[in-house]
Design a protein around this motif. Structure first.
Motif, PDB file in Angstrom:
ATOM      1  N   LEU A   5     -16.079  24.822  38.758  1.00  0.00           N
ATOM      2  CA  LEU A   5     -15.877  23.291  39.486  1.00  0.00           C
ATOM      3  C   LEU A   5     -14.646  22.830  39.098  1.00  0.00           C
ATOM      4  CD1 LEU A   5     -19.571  21.875  39.427  1.00  0.00           C
ATOM      5  CD2 LEU A   5     -18.426  22.787  41.391  1.00  0.00           C
ATOM      6  N   ARG A   6     -14.362  22.813  37.751  1.00  0.00           N
ATOM      7  CA  ARG A   6     -13.205  22.301  37.173  1.00  0.00           C
ATOM      8  C   ARG A   6     -12.021  22.930  37.582  1.00  0.00           C
ATOM      9  NH1 ARG A   6     -16.092  22.457  30.990  1.00  0.00           N
ATOM     10  NH2 ARG A   6     -16.870  20.216  31.261  1.00  0.00           N
ATOM     11  N   ARG A   7     -12.125  24.319  38.109  1.00  0.00           N
ATOM     12  CA  ARG A   7     -10.959  24.886  38.476  1.00  0.00           C
ATOM     13  C   ARG A   7     -10.541  24.907  40.020  1.00  0.00           C
ATOM     14  NH1 ARG A   7     -12.364  30.325  36.689  1.00  0.00           N
ATOM     15  NH2 ARG A   7     -11.914  29.698  34.489  1.00  0.00           N
ATOM     16  N   GLY A   8     -11.808  24.620  40.563  1.00  0.00           N
ATOM     17  CA  GLY A   8     -11.566  24.635  42.237  1.00  0.00           C
ATOM     18  C   GLY A   8     -11.541  25.866  42.720  1.00  0.00           C
TER      19      GLY A   8
ATOM     20  N   ILE B 176      -9.026  15.695  31.643  1.00  0.00           N
ATOM     21  CA  ILE B 176     -10.236  14.628  32.454  1.00  0.00           C
ATOM     22  C   ILE B 176     -11.188  15.576  33.099  1.00  0.00           C
ATOM     23  CG2 ILE B 176     -10.742  12.973  34.114  1.00  0.00           C
ATOM     24  CD1 ILE B 176      -7.774  11.766  33.349  1.00  0.00           C
ATOM     25  N   ARG B 177     -10.819  16.504  33.898  1.00  0.00           N
ATOM     26  CA  ARG B 177     -11.542  17.338  34.692  1.00  0.00           C
ATOM     27  C   ARG B 177     -12.665  17.949  33.757  1.00  0.00           C
ATOM     28  NH1 ARG B 177      -7.455  20.725  37.634  1.00  0.00           N
ATOM     29  NH2 ARG B 177      -6.750  19.313  38.994  1.00  0.00           N
ATOM     30  N   HIS B 178     -12.167  18.318  32.465  1.00  0.00           N
ATOM     31  CA  HIS B 178     -13.000  18.890  31.493  1.00  0.00           C
ATOM     32  C   HIS B 178     -13.794  18.150  30.623  1.00  0.00           C
ATOM     33  CE1 HIS B 178     -10.438  22.294  32.842  1.00  0.00           C
ATOM     34  NE2 HIS B 178     -11.533  23.244  32.301  1.00  0.00           N
ATOM     35  N   GLY B 179     -13.653  16.975  30.914  1.00  0.00           N
ATOM     36  CA  GLY B 179     -14.815  16.047  30.069  1.00  0.00           C
ATOM     37  C   GLY B 179     -13.931  15.385  28.996  1.00  0.00           C
ATOM     38  N   PHE B 180     -12.616  15.422  28.741  1.00  0.00           N
ATOM     39  CA  PHE B 180     -12.100  14.798  27.763  1.00  0.00           C
ATOM     40  C   PHE B 180     -11.789  13.249  27.932  1.00  0.00           C
ATOM     41  CE2 PHE B 180     -11.769  19.182  26.688  1.00  0.00           C
ATOM     42  CZ  PHE B 180     -11.393  19.367  25.309  1.00  0.00           C
ATOM     43  N   ASP B 181     -11.995  12.405  26.919  1.00  0.00           N
ATOM     44  CA  ASP B 181     -11.758  10.903  27.347  1.00  0.00           C
ATOM     45  C   ASP B 181     -10.254  10.849  26.521  1.00  0.00           C
ATOM     46  OD1 ASP B 181     -14.012  10.102  28.496  1.00  0.00           O
ATOM     47  OD2 ASP B 181     -15.057  10.282  26.570  1.00  0.00           O
TER      48      ASP B 181
ATOM     49  N   HIS C 204     -13.815  16.883  38.445  1.00  0.00           N
ATOM     50  CA  HIS C 204     -14.312  16.412  37.012  1.00  0.00           C
ATOM     51  C   HIS C 204     -15.723  16.836  36.769  1.00  0.00           C
ATOM     52  CE1 HIS C 204     -14.673  12.946  33.872  1.00  0.00           C
ATOM     53  NE2 HIS C 204     -15.227  13.826  33.471  1.00  0.00           N
ATOM     54  N   ALA C 205     -15.853  17.916  36.045  1.00  0.00           N
ATOM     55  CA  ALA C 205     -17.531  18.374  35.981  1.00  0.00           C
ATOM     56  C   ALA C 205     -17.743  18.144  34.145  1.00  0.00           C
ATOM     57  CB  ALA C 205     -17.474  19.645  36.425  1.00  0.00           C
ATOM     58  N   ARG C 206     -18.907  17.451  34.083  1.00  0.00           N
ATOM     59  CA  ARG C 206     -19.521  17.553  32.876  1.00  0.00           C
ATOM     60  C   ARG C 206     -20.883  18.269  32.517  1.00  0.00           C
ATOM     61  NH1 ARG C 206     -17.630  12.049  29.672  1.00  0.00           N
ATOM     62  NH2 ARG C 206     -15.507  12.002  30.281  1.00  0.00           N
TER      63      ARG C 206
ATOM     64  N   SER D  17       2.800  12.688  43.038  1.00  0.00           N
ATOM     65  CA  SER D  17       2.290  11.597  43.711  1.00  0.00           C
ATOM     66  C   SER D  17       0.825  11.861  44.152  1.00  0.00           C
ATOM     67  CB  SER D  17       2.851  11.136  44.922  1.00  0.00           C
ATOM     68  OG  SER D  17       4.401  10.881  44.939  1.00  0.00           O
ATOM     69  N   GLN D  18       0.113  13.204  43.596  1.00  0.00           N
ATOM     70  CA  GLN D  18      -0.957  13.396  44.030  1.00  0.00           C
ATOM     71  C   GLN D  18      -2.205  12.684  43.436  1.00  0.00           C
ATOM     72  OE1 GLN D  18      -2.342  17.443  42.256  1.00  0.00           O
ATOM     73  NE2 GLN D  18      -0.204  17.572  41.783  1.00  0.00           N
ATOM     74  N   LYS D  19      -3.299  12.467  43.985  1.00  0.00           N
ATOM     75  CA  LYS D  19      -4.580  11.859  43.528  1.00  0.00           C
ATOM     76  C   LYS D  19      -4.572  12.111  42.056  1.00  0.00           C
ATOM     77  CE  LYS D  19      -8.693   9.585  45.168  1.00  0.00           C
ATOM     78  NZ  LYS D  19      -8.984   9.391  43.856  1.00  0.00           N
ATOM     79  N   PRO D  20      -4.977  11.254  41.060  1.00  0.00           N
ATOM     80  CA  PRO D  20      -5.201  11.970  39.732  1.00  0.00           C
ATOM     81  C   PRO D  20      -6.752  12.345  39.756  1.00  0.00           C
ATOM     82  CG  PRO D  20      -5.073   9.579  39.713  1.00  0.00           C
ATOM     83  CD  PRO D  20      -4.672  10.024  40.943  1.00  0.00           C
ATOM     84  N   ALA D  21      -7.047  12.971  38.414  1.00  0.00           N
ATOM     85  CA  ALA D  21      -8.458  13.390  38.494  1.00  0.00           C
ATOM     86  C   ALA D  21      -9.269  11.956  38.312  1.00  0.00           C
ATOM     87  CB  ALA D  21      -8.643  14.158  37.161  1.00  0.00           C
ATOM     88  N   SER D  22     -10.616  12.184  38.804  1.00  0.00           N
ATOM     89  CA  SER D  22     -11.562  11.032  38.885  1.00  0.00           C
ATOM     90  C   SER D  22     -11.799  10.819  37.497  1.00  0.00           C
ATOM     91  CB  SER D  22     -12.436  11.206  39.666  1.00  0.00           C
ATOM     92  OG  SER D  22     -13.586  10.414  39.240  1.00  0.00           O
ATOM     93  N   VAL D  23     -11.835   9.557  36.718  1.00  0.00           N
ATOM     94  CA  VAL D  23     -12.342   9.410  35.387  1.00  0.00           C
ATOM     95  C   VAL D  23     -13.812   9.274  35.297  1.00  0.00           C
ATOM     96  CG1 VAL D  23     -12.139   7.775  33.471  1.00  0.00           C
ATOM     97  CG2 VAL D  23     -10.018   8.205  34.751  1.00  0.00           C
ATOM     98  N   ARG D  24     -14.182   9.054  36.574  1.00  0.00           N
ATOM     99  CA  ARG D  24     -15.927   8.974  36.581  1.00  0.00           C
ATOM    100  C   ARG D  24     -16.023  10.536  36.802  1.00  0.00           C
ATOM    101  NH1 ARG D  24     -18.486   5.515  41.133  1.00  0.00           N
ATOM    102  NH2 ARG D  24     -20.473   6.669  40.134  1.00  0.00           N
ATOM    103  N   PRO D  25     -17.077  11.177  35.806  1.00  0.00           N
ATOM    104  CA  PRO D  25     -17.451  12.530  36.453  1.00  0.00           C
ATOM    105  C   PRO D  25     -17.892  12.728  38.031  1.00  0.00           C
ATOM    106  CG  PRO D  25     -18.704  11.877  34.238  1.00  0.00           C
ATOM    107  CD  PRO D  25     -18.002  10.506  35.070  1.00  0.00           C
ATOM    108  N   GLU D  26     -17.476  13.604  38.608  1.00  0.00           N
ATOM    109  CA  GLU D  26     -17.934  13.822  39.839  1.00  0.00           C
ATOM    110  C   GLU D  26     -18.924  14.647  39.982  1.00  0.00           C
ATOM    111  OE1 GLU D  26     -13.794  14.994  40.621  1.00  0.00           O
ATOM    112  OE2 GLU D  26     -13.760  13.651  42.269  1.00  0.00           O
ATOM    113  N   ALA D  27     -19.168  15.680  39.008  1.00  0.00           N
ATOM    114  CA  ALA D  27     -20.295  16.523  38.838  1.00  0.00           C
ATOM    115  C   ALA D  27     -20.777  16.599  37.834  1.00  0.00           C
ATOM    116  CB  ALA D  27     -20.007  17.928  39.431  1.00  0.00           C
ATOM    117  N   PHE D  28     -22.116  16.517  37.131  1.00  0.00           N
ATOM    118  CA  PHE D  28     -22.830  16.550  36.066  1.00  0.00           C
ATOM    119  C   PHE D  28     -23.957  17.411  36.075  1.00  0.00           C
ATOM    120  CE2 PHE D  28     -25.204  15.281  32.190  1.00  0.00           C
ATOM    121  CZ  PHE D  28     -24.125  14.721  31.537  1.00  0.00           C
ATOM    122  N   VAL D  29     -23.598  18.496  35.371  1.00  0.00           N
ATOM    123  CA  VAL D  29     -24.478  19.681  35.628  1.00  0.00           C
ATOM    124  C   VAL D  29     -25.573  19.865  34.673  1.00  0.00           C
ATOM    125  CG1 VAL D  29     -24.460  22.491  35.611  1.00  0.00           C
ATOM    126  CG2 VAL D  29     -22.648  20.986  36.433  1.00  0.00           C
TER     127      VAL D  29
END
Lengths: 471, 471
Positions: free
Chosen positions: B384-387, B38-43, B409-411, B355-367
């Motif tokens: 951004l995707r690696r932190g 998801i972080r890498h923009g895959f649906d 999650h960056a796209r 139990s950690q928060k999953p990746a955000s399905v909405r892109p957080e950063a759009f470059v």
């Protein structure tokens, strides 16, 4: 454009190709299943997608084979089948490790299941199913643990008690009512099947078939009505006082009425009875149910889930005699229902809803009590697991502003000891984060189990907020 | 204890009963797959667990049937098979909606797969598999997008470049090397199969078989070594300057060398080359690969995942001609590897890790970028995707103190326009939370797309922290 020789091969009839938005809608459901199960102290398990064909024949007889996708490996001689349900796998898994499992043992699972029937609206050949089961424990409590999670799931998804009802019965009670209404024991199964089909038959058809089974339907209906209102109207105190009378209510009927009333009262402790209809005429078809049975019905007609007590099945699969209760719910009917009710988010709201933090697998609150606090355990557990909705909230269930106090994963000890030290040991063994020790009718002590710090003594209705602030 | 007639029926050979701790271990893997994808923009997409048998014969021929669990429904006449892989389903799904899908289209899926082989350590009959595929796009970038996510997954799980290596090649290059080394075109497939098996044969066996194919192995090895060090040593600038020369390097070899060098350089932009070995002799067996091929190898021997470019498959399944690249990774070998390396958490740490928060399905950063900023898009996306790991962090990958800046999650936009307004429109259509607009070699403007508020202009290496603070 396409090359010669290329051609489109469609997915098998009754199966689904799920594109990104479809997957999110499915995950909206499956993540809610998981979240609610975990908060209620169920541990996740999983089994093979296919099993030895024998496993299903054993439970359901040769007749099941035509409803299954069954197969052999090329060159092999074992017969397999795609799983149509989880219970036989569950029974094997429980039987295999029965000696080392907790009592009660609370398990859930979610995954793909298959049936070789004609596909129709709401019924596919491959679908996702959620199962929750409680093996062992005290029967009234375990029965309520099972259907509670079904109602909390409904609440979590925004389904109100106007949208959805839990029909609750006891199969032994139904049998005794049929006996009381003239059906001889060799015809009881036929009579149950007839009662299950009642709403699908015309009055004339139903009366004719009832008469051929010697079922006095007027007597049955009167008695059923009486029992239903008795159960609805009986408080725990009244029940405890009346039990000797209840037991003497003709043959065994009184015992079964009392059992149903106890279950109904256990649901009341958890503030769930606004969702519950006592319905003395449901049986849920399946021959293996032995006690409490229930079904979740939307808009008075669509069955969304169903389950009940099956005390003989684990032994049938080679395990020790083990009372058990559980249910299954599929994703297809539930998904259609949520869409019909405007309760399935779309677009960015759907994306955010499936991105929320999952339930904590480590218990966040572990509730224990001394003698005085004992009656407050289940009500407090229910409150912590449900969270507290913000006053005046009128948004959709996926609105992030929904909760003033977020729902949490809360467990209790099932040990009979009242020794607080031993109960705290149980909390630590389960890696709980906080212990909540109810020592009176009014207040509980809260302790951080990671740091061993005591946070103080708080009014019972403040415990949730105190914990939520620190989680 | 058991009733007469009861007996235990085991799970089918090569399948698993997963108890609570086993499920958590599996979820530790599958949630990491999902998070990184998801972080890498895959649906995420999903297909049926079984398909028409025809679908697999079409791709792999009749020979495949003996490796499948195939079956019919009682009374039906369609032949089905449990899916052994995802690619045919993916090709159908893409072909069905090709006109309305984005370009590139980046999809992932994770679910159960089946093979009717003899079970052994690391190989089961039912297992979980993760697939990521990129349809369309610019080939060098899409190839790198595919294996990047595999390397980021390894990093996410704590596997270092000493534990795990990506072997990278181009199948056309291998073919040209074999041609250059004396193999005639009708023997190329045999020669590829031989090269793939090389490490499993004795030197004498290998030499004998090479000789029967007229493969001059000395010439092959010398040339392969030359190509490998050329690719490793070539920077993007050098490559752009040298391309005309590279193309003239005998027959088509130069083009393929250049292609591999471009892919290697694209990996360098994302700071991944420390994980990459150029290996001109891998082919990944499968006949349908057409360009870049890669495999993830642990400890120099265990294949953990593999994939490559398959430009003809979607057309074979009735879709428009569509270049595509992808890979598959199973849970079994990966799980064993993590356990061997002490990288699989246990007890409360395992519970917290799943139990950690999953990746955000909405892109957080759009470059997005203007002409000057363009070269910085991929490096910033990777960052951004690696932190950002906390300085001096030496804990385990599941330690909650790991990140100073959490991965997000960056796209990016794949549109060719440099019009910032149009690119922002693309960001909004994908429901991104923040836009990052790179306008020079040094800095980017950050805008909150929900509130339309401009947060300011920040040095490129500060953008992650600025966003993380607001997410």
């Amino acid at each position: 454009m396409a090359k010669p020789g290329s051609s489109k091969i469609p997915p098998p009839k009754g199966t689904r190709d799920l594109y990104p938005e479809d997957v999110l809608r499915q995950r909206y459901i499956t993540e809610a299943w998981r979240r609610v199960s975990i908060r209620h102290g169920f541990d996740e398990i999983a089994g093979p997608t296919f099993e030895m064909l024998e496993l299903y024949k054993k439970k359901s007889g040769e007749g099941i084979v035509s409803e299954l996708f069954s197969f052999r490996r090329a060159g092999g001689d074992d017969d397999y089948a795609l799983r149509p349900e989880f219970t036989p796998t569950l029974a094997r898994m429980y039987a295999e490790k029965a000696n080392s499992l907790p009592n009660p043992c609370k398990w859930f699972t979610a995954g793909p299941y298959f049936r070789a029937e004609k596909p129709q609206r709401g019924r596919l050949r491959e679908f996702m199913q959620w199962n929750c089961d409680v093996m062992g424990g005290e029967a009234v409590q375990s029965d309520t643990d099972a259907f509670s999670v079904l109602l909390e799931l409904s609440n979590e998804l925004g389904l109100s008690s106007g949208d959805i009802r839990l029909r609750l019965n006891n199969k032994q009670l139904l049998i005794s009512l049929l006996d009381y209404s003239g059906v001889i024991s060799s015809k009881i199964d036929d009579a149950i099947a007839l009662i299950d089909r009642r709403s699908k038959l015309s009055t004339a058809e139903f009366r004719e078939q009832a008469s051929s089974l010697k079922l006095d339907i007027t007597r049955f209906d009167e008695r059923a009505n009486f029992v239903e209102s008795y159960v609805r109207g009986t408080t725990a105190d009244l029940l405890n006082a009346q039990e000797p009378n209840a037991k003497s209510h003709g043959t065994l009927q009184g015992v079964h009425v009392a059992n149903l009333a106890y279950v109904h009262n256990e649901a009341a402790k958890r503030q769930l009875t606004n969702y519950v209809d006592i319905d003395a005429s449901i049986a849920r078809g399946l021959a293996y149910y032995t006690g409490t049975v229930f079904e979740l019905i939307a808009d008075g007609e669509r069955a969304v889930a169903g389950g009940g007590r099956y005390d003989n099945l684990i032994e049938l699969f080679g395990g020790p005699p083990t009372p058990a209760v559980g249910f299954g719910m599929g994703d297809v009917v539930l998904g259609l229902l949520l869409e019909d009710k405007g309760l399935m988010p779309e677009g960015p709201e759907l994306a955010d809803a499936v991105s929320q933090k999952p339930a904590s697998v480590r218990p966040e609150a572990f509730v224990i009590a001394n003698e005085a606090g004992e009656p407050h355990i289940e009500p407090l557990l229910a409150e912590l697991r449900r969270g507290k909705e913000r006053e005046g909230f009128d948004g959709k269930p996926w609105d992030s502003a929904r909760y003033e106090v977020e729902p949490m994963h809360a467990r209790r000890s099932y040990k009979s000891t009242k020794n607080i030290g031993k109960l705290l040991g149980d909390a630590r063994r389960q890696h709980a984060k906080f212990a909540v020790i109810i020592e009176s009718d009014e207040a509980a002590k809260v302790e951080n189990l990671d740091t061993r710090e005591e946070l103080g003594v708080f009014a019972l209705d403040k415990v949730g907020a105190v914990l939520a602030e620190r989680l």
